[in-house]
Enzyme design. Structure first.
Site, PDB file in Angstrom:
ATOM      1  N   PRO A  65       0.833  -1.199   0.000  1.00  0.00           N
ATOM      2  CA  PRO A  65       0.000   0.000   0.000  1.00  0.00           C
ATOM      3  C   PRO A  65       0.869   1.250   0.000  1.00  0.00           C
ATOM      4  O   PRO A  65       1.958   1.260   0.560  1.00  0.00           O
ATOM      5  CB  PRO A  65      -0.791  -0.116   1.305  1.00  0.00           C
ATOM      6  CG  PRO A  65       0.114  -0.884   2.215  1.00  0.00           C
ATOM      7  CD  PRO A  65       0.871  -1.837   1.325  1.00  0.00           C
ATOM      8  N   CYS A  66       0.383   2.299  -0.636  1.00  0.00           N
ATOM      9  CA  CYS A  66       1.101   3.570  -0.667  1.00  0.00           C
ATOM     10  C   CYS A  66       0.076   4.704  -0.705  1.00  0.00           C
ATOM     11  O   CYS A  66      -0.393   5.081  -1.781  1.00  0.00           O
ATOM     12  CB  CYS A  66       2.018   3.630  -1.881  1.00  0.00           C
ATOM     13  SG  CYS A  66       2.923   5.185  -1.990  1.00  0.00           S
ATOM     14  N   VAL A  67      -0.309   5.217   0.418  1.00  0.00           N
ATOM     15  CA  VAL A  67      -1.261   6.305   0.623  1.00  0.00           C
ATOM     16  C   VAL A  67      -2.598   6.039  -0.083  1.00  0.00           C
ATOM     17  O   VAL A  67      -3.545   5.636   0.545  1.00  0.00           O
ATOM     18  CB  VAL A  67      -0.663   7.669   0.245  1.00  0.00           C
ATOM     19  CG1 VAL A  67      -1.632   8.794   0.599  1.00  0.00           C
ATOM     20  CG2 VAL A  67       0.672   7.897   0.912  1.00  0.00           C
TER      21      VAL A  67
END
Length: 88
Positions: A27-29
């Protein structure tokens, strides 16, 4: 984990060619960053609303824009597929 999250992550993985084609997810923001084994079987035309807000496919990297649900969906990935989001 909600039923909606469970179905969404299953649908995303299906579009990516199934769990056997997913090497890793992180996940990335607002995005889920996937690494896939064979990018030619990713159905990029289905990576849009209502499934997600859009996507980018570059080589074996697939970024799926899911908004602020990214962390929650990564957790759902682990629970549904029995794998950690980083591919281990």
């Amino acid at each position: 984990m909600s039923d909606n999250d469970t179905q969404k992550i299953r649908d995303i993985v299906d579009v990516l060619g199934g769990i056997g084609n997913v090497y890793a997810v992180e996940p990335c923001v607002t995005r889920l960053r996937f690494e896939v084994v064979d990018p030619t079987i990713v159905d990029a035309s289905r990576l849009r609303q209502p499934l997600c807000f859009g996507a980018s496919v570059v080589g074996t990297a697939v970024q799926v824009i899911v908004g602020p649900a990214a962390d929650r969906l990564a957790d759902s990935f682990s629970e549904v597929f029995g794998a950690t989001p980083n591919g281990s």
